[in-house]
Design a protein around this motif. Structure first.
Motif, PDB file in Angstrom:
ATOM      1  N   CYS A  70      -4.989  -3.829   3.291  1.00 39.66           N
ATOM      2  CA  CYS A  70      -5.881  -4.980   3.405  1.00 39.66           C
ATOM      3  C   CYS A  70      -7.251  -4.471   3.824  1.00 39.66           C
ATOM      4  CB  CYS A  70      -5.361  -6.016   4.411  1.00 39.66           C
ATOM      5  SG  CYS A  70      -5.663  -5.557   6.141  1.00 39.66           S
ATOM      6  N   ALA A  71      -8.190  -5.390   3.964  1.00 41.47           N
ATOM      7  CA  ALA A  71      -9.577  -5.004   4.237  1.00 41.47           C
ATOM      8  C   ALA A  71      -9.748  -4.393   5.620  1.00 41.47           C
ATOM      9  CB  ALA A  71     -10.484  -6.224   4.089  1.00 41.47           C
ATOM     10  N   ILE A  78      -8.299   0.113  -1.629  1.00 40.39           N
ATOM     11  CA  ILE A  78      -8.131  -0.950  -0.631  1.00 40.39           C
ATOM     12  C   ILE A  78      -7.626  -2.206  -1.328  1.00 40.39           C
ATOM     13  CG2 ILE A  78      -9.266  -2.371   1.126  1.00 40.39           C
ATOM     14  CD1 ILE A  78     -11.298  -0.139   1.492  1.00 40.39           C
ATOM     15  N   GLU A 122      -8.455  -1.790   6.523  1.00 38.46           N
ATOM     16  CA  GLU A 122      -8.702  -0.399   6.175  1.00 38.46           C
ATOM     17  C   GLU A 122      -8.090   0.595   7.167  1.00 38.46           C
ATOM     18  OE1 GLU A 122      -9.178   1.974   4.251  1.00 38.46           O
ATOM     19  OE2 GLU A 122     -11.304   2.493   4.302  1.00 38.46           O
ATOM     20  N   SER A 129       0.815  -1.216   0.000  1.00 41.16           N
ATOM     21  CA  SER A 129       0.000   0.000   0.000  1.00 41.16           C
ATOM     22  C   SER A 129       0.848   1.266   0.000  1.00 41.16           C
ATOM     23  CB  SER A 129      -0.944  -0.005   1.198  1.00 41.16           C
ATOM     24  OG  SER A 129      -0.239  -0.328   2.375  1.00 41.16           O
ATOM     25  N   SER A 152      -5.161   1.473   1.589  1.00 37.90           N
ATOM     26  CA  SER A 152      -5.053   0.489   2.663  1.00 37.90           C
ATOM     27  C   SER A 152      -4.532  -0.823   2.095  1.00 37.90           C
ATOM     28  CB  SER A 152      -6.418   0.249   3.320  1.00 37.90           C
ATOM     29  OG  SER A 152      -6.692   1.260   4.258  1.00 37.90           O
ATOM     30  N   TRP A 170      -6.681  -4.355  -6.406  1.00 35.22           N
ATOM     31  CA  TRP A 170      -7.111  -3.172  -5.661  1.00 35.22           C
ATOM     32  C   TRP A 170      -8.596  -2.918  -5.903  1.00 35.22           C
ATOM     33  CZ3 TRP A 170      -3.094  -1.484  -2.819  1.00 35.22           C
ATOM     34  CH2 TRP A 170      -1.790  -1.707  -3.293  1.00 35.22           C
ATOM     35  N   THR A 188      -6.833  -6.000  -2.235  1.00 31.43           N
ATOM     36  CA  THR A 188      -7.472  -7.305  -2.128  1.00 31.43           C
ATOM     37  C   THR A 188      -6.421  -8.340  -2.532  1.00 31.43           C
ATOM     38  OG1 THR A 188      -8.178  -7.511  -4.432  1.00 31.43           O
ATOM     39  CG2 THR A 188      -9.612  -6.255  -2.967  1.00 31.43           C
ATOM     40  N   GLN A 230     -11.976   4.726   2.771  1.00 26.72           N
ATOM     41  CA  GLN A 230     -13.379   4.946   2.410  1.00 26.72           C
ATOM     42  C   GLN A 230     -13.920   6.297   2.866  1.00 26.72           C
ATOM     43  OE1 GLN A 230     -15.724   0.894   2.689  1.00 26.72           O
ATOM     44  NE2 GLN A 230     -13.949   0.866   4.015  1.00 26.72           N
TER      45      GLN A 230
END
Lengths: 870, 124
Positions: A706-707, A721, A709, A679, A704, A727, A723, A714
């Protein structure tokens, strides 16, 4: 089968959702070119199940409950078979067989089979006197049986249970409600709301038993009839009949029978188009497990699914991605509403509550730490529901306590500028009420306290500001002020001028198009050629100058304007902060923010910042955007400070500009055990790509890894973000006064795909947004919203993506650090003095005093000598 | 350590002839070269009595001078504001809280009770 050229659509189930689907098909002309066959289990066409109780309470006949307009089926050539449920689907041969033996071939099959009442497996549940409450037939059976008994109980104190209790009450029975949860309507309301509801319901003569389960239905051994209920608290409730209303389950047996996928807890699995894994089979309403993983037991989401499926069948775009479970209903004559996060599950949220046990009124709003309205519960008086629900997710314009107090308490419900009462204070700095503003504009009925209507006849925000002082202090109400003035003028029949300012009749977006299309390189040329009559050749103003300067800066390489914002004419157009490439603070001093891409910085550079701050005596603070703000610089110090910073490799951070600010990042895959992508690398790449990009308002971003965050992507204008596959790109997020969660624009993008989409998104925003309109507001405002933006930037529906990318490529290629470019230019540098006639003298009004080991501005005693009595 | 003088050494040649003068304390005071006044943008001058003036030039070449200290905040910032016009009347908007001041008579356009000083100004 009759006609081989004509397609056949079979609808299984004719409830409210099924009927809505047929209407949506007819609206799109599908019924005219398709044979439509409907198989309906019940002996009558679709009727209003929601208002079933009105059969008892208001004497409405089953016929009057029908939701099918007379002649609808005949008019659209729809073959309706009532009392003949589908019993088997053969997906290989594409046929449906009904109980009567009727077999119909289909091209498209739509399942709208609804749900069935869940009956808990208690002993005695099948005895004479046990009922469910779902259909008109159930209702007729309850009515017939009730004639011979004096009392009844409803198992389940939810929405339907209270409906059923209303029905028993209407039949003159001594009525009980038994609810296992500690309160009535446990899904929709909280404890306080449940208490208010209980008092109201009990006041009607219904006995409420909460926190107890039903263990057994006791039955008379001789007659086989119900005699009562054994409850989990050991008590026995003697009643003559029992109605089970403990929830519903999706009717998915047809789907199971033909091998379609169903959810663990039932429900036919469908996608956002309400299509099952078999492309020719759809499922809608309560029998479907929607794409968001939920089964919806309310009619409104069912209607949405019906519309979605009809659109898809008709070849139009449509998606059902979920619905909120806000409800407002009248149960036993009691109004109940719940919306949003009614239970306050969000972290850090707070309740604002009004409870009047005497009159059974309960209002609770759930408010986020930042003032955002998250949800609420209303019992007894739901007047404000229609206003509160749309406001969910935003910060209401008045304090939440004013929204829950009853009208008599002097603070009636007041939402949105137009819904605000006249006594609402719009400008709290200057204590100006809406009534006073309306009076200034001259709208009718501006309220008794606000003085006579029409006494000033202001026609613009500027005039209202002058007349009332509203918006002249902190300025935070100016937007609301503008909406109020527009609304008043519109109400008075005055045509509202959407132009940028008194000098341009065009909006910012229109000016952008003019500058781009005609390659106009200067403000003067734009004003003299395209300004309003009378404004041409003039000075312009502080509104249009920076707005045009921003457009020219965004398009500089393309239209041939100077790339540096302080070059030539552009220098005179910039807002003060842009003019000095620093942020003016309250005492006239400036703050300095060097760019720290992605928030990554070496110890050496950190030391340089520390040394500069120490040597110039600057107040130092870490910003929210992962960089360092240095406060208290005098104008003449700015070039000296920047000479040191540029020398150490720093660039301008554009904290002063309506431009890209920062791209925050979490530490990502490189260090974090949870990270799935790098990131920091991506944040740096994005920040370096878009640095210096001038836009209608500031732009913030984050990446970010990873999830989890951690970078809070957001809440940014564009957030990324990571994945496992790449992304996810979110757009239109915002913090600040009106927080907005960003919307997902596209998933699982590669690095190159991500950058291309952000290029397009930003350039489309810059091209079409209003002056000072953040992406969050823009996304809400533009027709079509997110879907339109997605069509344009992902699917290139306007065919402009190539141009958007080219514009961004030109920006990237043309980027130069503004501070390096200023230090190299003696003429630009010559402006960085406090006094033109005494370049070495600092401004004596800029003074500081110590605080917590640093400096702060000395409080200014307003010098009366500078005020001249008029 | 770098000084302002070092940074400014290769000064650009004047492109607009003349000197801007301010009438203060009964005499004309030379303030700066005319080319230092960018149309639509101000400069500040320190007066002999310690007060400050903000000087402006409009597109037509007319010059104006008013007090530099913003009466709403006490900060010497009016010279940093943007110039605009209501009809033919030029004004400057304070960069802090955006109140506008008429460049001809010093009156605040957003608060009738407030005004700043004005000074006669000329280019010779």
């Amino acid at each position: 089968m009759a006609d081989t050229t004509e397609k056949t659509l079979v609808l299984v189930g004719h409830g409210m959702v099924g009927q809505r689907f047929l209407e949506a098909l007819a609206d799109r002309g599908v019924t005219a070119r398709t044979r439509v066959v409907v198989l309906c289990e019940e002996p009558r066409p679709a009727y209003d199940r929601v208002h079933l109780t009105s059969y008892f309470s208001e004497g409405v006949s089953p016929r009057e409950l029908s939701v099918v307009e007379d002649g609808f089926m005949a008019r659209h050539g729809i073959e309706l078979h009532v009392g003949d449920p589908a019993v088997r689907v053969d997906r290989d041969r594409r046929t449906v067989t009904a109980r009567s033996g009727l077999t119909v071939g289909y091209d498209t099959l739509v399942l709208a089979t609804g749900s069935y009442p869940f009956v808990p497996p208690v002993p005695g549940k099948d005895a004479a006197g046990c009922f469910v409450y779902r259909t008109i037939e159930d209702l007729l059976a309850i009515e017939a049986y009730a004639a011979g008994v004096g009392s009844g109980a409803v198992v389940g104190g939810g929405l339907l249970g209270l409906e059923a209790a209303g029905a028993l009450k209407g039949l003159g029975l001594d009525t009980h409600v038994v609810e296992f949860a500690p309160r009535l309507m446990p899904v929709q309301v909280d404890t306080g709301g449940g208490d208010a509801l209980r008092r109201r319901v009990e006041a009607l003569g219904v006995r409420v038993h909460t926190g107890v389960g039903t263990q057994q239905i006791t039955v008379d051994g001789g007659t086989g009839r119900v005699t009562g209920m054994a409850l989990s608290d050991g008590s026995h409730l003697p009643v003559g009949m029992v109605v089970f209303s403990a929830g519903v389950r999706p009717r998915d047996e047809l789907a199971r029978g033909c091998g379609l996928l169903v959810g663990e807890r039932g429900g036919i699995v469908v996608d956002e188009q309400c299509r099952t894994a078999d492309p020719s089979v759809f499922a809608i309403g309560e029998c479907a497990l929607a794409a968001d993983g939920r089964v919806y037991g309310l009619v409104a989401p069912g209607y949405e699914m019906a519309e979605t499926a009809a659109r898809t069948v008709a070849g139009e775009a449509g998606a059902f991605t979920g619905a909120d479970l806000s409800t407002k209903l009248k149960l036993l004559g009691v109004d109940v509403a719940s919306f949003g996060d009614a239970h306050g599950t969000a972290e850090g949220c707070l309740d604002v509550c009004y409870s009047d046990a005497r009159s059974g009124i309960y209002r609770k709003l759930v408010v986020g730490a930042d003032g955002t309205l998250l949800g609420g519960v209303l019992v007894g008086d739901v007047e404000s529901y229609g206003l509160l629900r749309p406001l969910t997710g935003s910060v209401p314009p008045v304090a939440p306590e004013h929204l829950v107090l009853p009208a008599g308490a002097g603070a009636p419900v007041a939402l949105g500028p137009s819904a605000l009462p006249d006594e609402a204070v719009v400008c709290s700095c200057n204590n100006v009420t809406k009534g006073a503003i309306r009076a200034a504009v001259g709208g009718a009925g501006a309220g008794g306290a606000g003085g006579g209507a029409g006494e000033h006849s202001c026609t613009s925000v500027a005039e209202v500001k002058k007349c009332t002082k509203a918006g002249t202090s902190c300025g935070s109400c100016v937007k609301v002020l503008g909406q109020l003035v527009d609304a008043e003028l519109e109400a008075a029949g005055v045509e509202v001028d959407k132009g940028l300012c008194p000098h341009f009749a065009q909006t910012r977006a229109e000016l952008y198009e003019i500058v781009l299309a005609l390659r106009i390189p200067s403000y003067r040329q734009l004003l003299d050629g395209h300004g309003r009559e009378g404004a041409r050749g003039g000075e312009g103003c502080e509104v249009c100058k920076p707005a045009v300067a921003s457009i020219l800066a965004s398009l500089a390489p393309v239209v041939g304007a100077s790339v540096h914002v302080l070059e030539g004419e552009q220098a005179a157009l910039q807002d003060t902060n842009d003019h000095f490439l620093a942020n003016m603070q309250k005492n006239g001093s400036y703050s300095v923010v060097p760019r720290i891409p992605g928030g990554e910085i070496t110890p050496e550079k950190l030391i340089v910042i520390g040394e500069v701050a120490r040597d110039f005596g600057l107040y130092t603070k870490i910003t929210g955007g992962q960089r360092i703000d240095l406060f208290g610089a005098r104008v003449e110090q700015l070039p000296l400070i920047w000479a040191r910073l540029v020398d150490a490799g720093f660039e301008s951070g554009h904290a002063y500009g309506k431009a890209l600010r920062t791209v925050k990042s979490c530490v990502g895959q490189t260090w974090c055990r949870y990270g799935v992508q790098d990131s920091v690398r991506m944040a740096i790449d994005l920040e370096l790509r878009y640095r210096g990009l001038r836009s209608p308002h500031k732009l913030k971003s984050a990446v970010s890894g990873c999830a989890r965050e951690c970078a809070e992507a957001q809440s940014k204008d564009f957030g990324v973000i990571a994945t496992a596959n790449g992304w996810n790109l979110y757009v239109g997020g915002n913090g600040g006064a009106t927080p907005r969660h960003a919307d997902l624009l596209a998933k699982d993008l590669s690095d190159a795909e991500l950058v291309r989409l952000v290029d397009r998104f930003l350039m489309f925003y810059i091209r079409t947004a209003d002056r000072l309109e953040r992406t969050s507001v823009w996304l809400e405002r533009i027709p079509g919203g997110l879907e339109h933006v997605r069509d344009v930037v992902v699917h290139d529906s306007l065919g402009i993506c190539e141009e958007l990318e080219a514009l961004m490529a030109a920006h990237v290629a043309g980027y130069r650090d503004e501070w390096a470019g200023t230090l190299d230019d003696p003429e630009r540098l010559s402006r960085f003095v406090s006094f033109v006639n005494a370049p070495g003298t600092p401004d004596p009004t800029v003074r500081f005093v110590p605080e917590r080991g640093q400096i702060k501005p000395e409080p200014i005693l307003l010098s009366l000598t500078e005020r001249v009595t008029v | 350590m770098t000084t302002m003088t070092d940074l400014l050494s290769p000064a650009a040649a004047p492109s607009v002839p003349g000197t801007v003068e301010l009438h203060v304390g009964g005499r004309w005071l030379a303030v700066c070269a005319a080319e230092a006044l960018l149309p639509g943008r101000g400069v500040a001058a320190l007066l002999p009595d310690g007060r400050q003036a903000a000087l402006f030039r409009d597109r037509a070449g007319r010059t104006y001078a008013i007090g530099n200290v913003d009466p709403f905040t006490g900060a010497g910032v009016l010279s940093h504001g943007l110039v605009g016009a209501v009809g033919d009347r030029p004004y400057v908007a304070s960069p802090l809280l955006k109140q506008r001041f008429d460049l001809v008579d010093g009156r605040c356009l957003d608060d009738e009770a407030v005004a700043v000083a004005t000074y006669p100004v000329r280019v010779r």
